[in-house]
Design a protein around this motif. Structure first.
Motif, PDB file in Angstrom:
ATOM      1  N   SER A 179      11.553   5.522  -1.929  1.00  0.00           N
ATOM      2  CA  SER A 179      10.509   5.292  -2.935  1.00  0.00           C
ATOM      3  C   SER A 179       9.151   5.867  -2.530  1.00  0.00           C
ATOM      4  O   SER A 179       8.231   5.916  -3.349  1.00  0.00           O
ATOM      5  N   GLU A 180       9.025   6.314  -1.294  1.00  0.00           N
ATOM      6  CA  GLU A 180       7.751   6.838  -0.799  1.00  0.00           C
ATOM      7  C   GLU A 180       7.694   8.354  -1.000  1.00  0.00           C
ATOM      8  O   GLU A 180       8.608   9.072  -0.599  1.00  0.00           O
ATOM      9  N   VAL A 219       0.854  -1.185   0.000  1.00  0.00           N
ATOM     10  CA  VAL A 219       0.000   0.000   0.000  1.00  0.00           C
ATOM     11  C   VAL A 219       0.894   1.240   0.000  1.00  0.00           C
ATOM     12  O   VAL A 219       1.892   1.297   0.724  1.00  0.00           O
ATOM     13  N   ALA A 220       0.533   2.226  -0.792  1.00  0.00           N
ATOM     14  CA  ALA A 220       1.312   3.462  -0.862  1.00  0.00           C
ATOM     15  C   ALA A 220       1.339   4.159   0.492  1.00  0.00           C
ATOM     16  O   ALA A 220       0.305   4.293   1.155  1.00  0.00           O
ATOM     17  N   VAL A 221       2.526   4.600   0.891  1.00  0.00           N
ATOM     18  CA  VAL A 221       2.697   5.431   2.075  1.00  0.00           C
ATOM     19  C   VAL A 221       3.131   6.801   1.567  1.00  0.00           C
ATOM     20  O   VAL A 221       4.134   6.921   0.864  1.00  0.00           O
ATOM     21  N   VAL A 222       2.353   7.818   1.899  1.00  0.00           N
ATOM     22  CA  VAL A 222       2.636   9.176   1.452  1.00  0.00           C
ATOM     23  C   VAL A 222       2.892  10.034   2.682  1.00  0.00           C
ATOM     24  O   VAL A 222       2.068  10.089   3.592  1.00  0.00           O
ATOM     25  N   TRP A 223       4.040  10.691   2.681  1.00  0.00           N
ATOM     26  CA  TRP A 223       4.468  11.527   3.793  1.00  0.00           C
ATOM     27  C   TRP A 223       4.189  12.985   3.459  1.00  0.00           C
ATOM     28  O   TRP A 223       4.419  13.421   2.334  1.00  0.00           O
ATOM     29  N   VAL A 224       3.697  13.718   4.448  1.00  0.00           N
ATOM     30  CA  VAL A 224       3.396  15.134   4.272  1.00  0.00           C
ATOM     31  C   VAL A 224       4.200  15.914   5.308  1.00  0.00           C
ATOM     32  O   VAL A 224       4.247  15.529   6.473  1.00  0.00           O
TER      33      VAL A 224
END
Length: 188
Positions: A77-78, A47-52
């Motif tokens: 890669s995230e 599952v994609a992990v997206v950091w903000v």
């Protein structure tokens, strides 16, 4: 159930878990541990992990306060989304990153509950995303000196009202870390 066509995938959003944001946060260590376990689970399930990451006058880019907490390590890669507003979609590339990955459902974690978490959830919801809040994986600091309720009440209230969010073709929801499922047909 998202209103976004051809977007069956889920992404885990990790919002603003930065040194200066969570230094005095309510239940900091437990919340970070929960987020870390969700990141590991998302990675294991592909599952994609997206950091903000937020920047402001008080949170200067490249400062120690601006850095993510050392307990959470982003993989190269995230994607990392830089933002200057509460809503992680506002004036960022977040929507384009999610569209590329076919994401129509978000699982939300991070800080501050009463700022960037709420803003991002509402921003995502109005853009057509299904949005699940992880009730024990977000936090805020104590703003009661400014008239806000204590942080545990802010968190509890946000968890309560988000569990009932729905609109045509999309839904919200609140689950615990243990209940998170990254499949779109599961409410958690």
């Amino acid at each position: 159930m998202t209103t976004l066509p051809d977007r069956p995938n889920t992404a885990l959003l990790v919002i603003d878990v930065q040194n200066g944001v969570v230094a005095a946060a309510h239940d900091r260590d437990r919340v970070i541990a929960n987020i870390d376990s969700l990141v590991a689970k998302a990675r294991a399930e592909g599952v994609a992990v997206v950091w903000v990451q937020h920047s402001s006058d008080e949170l200067k880019r490249d400062s120690d306060a601006w850095q993510y907490v050392p307990e959470l390590v982003r993989q190269d890669s995230e994607p990392l989304v830089h933002k200057n507003y509460g809503d992680s979609f506002e004036a960022t590339e977040l929507e384009a990153l999610l569209a590329e990955r076919g994401v129509g459902r978000l699982v939300v974690t991070g800080a501050q509950t009463d700022g960037c978490i709420r803003s991002t959830m509402h921003g995502a919801f109005t853009r057509g995303y299904d949005v699940t809040l992880v009730g024990d994986a977000h936090t805020t600091e104590d703003f009661s000196a400014y008239g806000a309720p204590p942080p545990e009440q802010v968190i509890a209230h946000t968890n309560l009202y988000w569990q009932w969010q729905d609109a045509p073709g999309r839904r919200g929801g609140t689950v615990s870390t243990a209940e998170v499922a990254f499949t779109a047909d599961d409410a958690g």
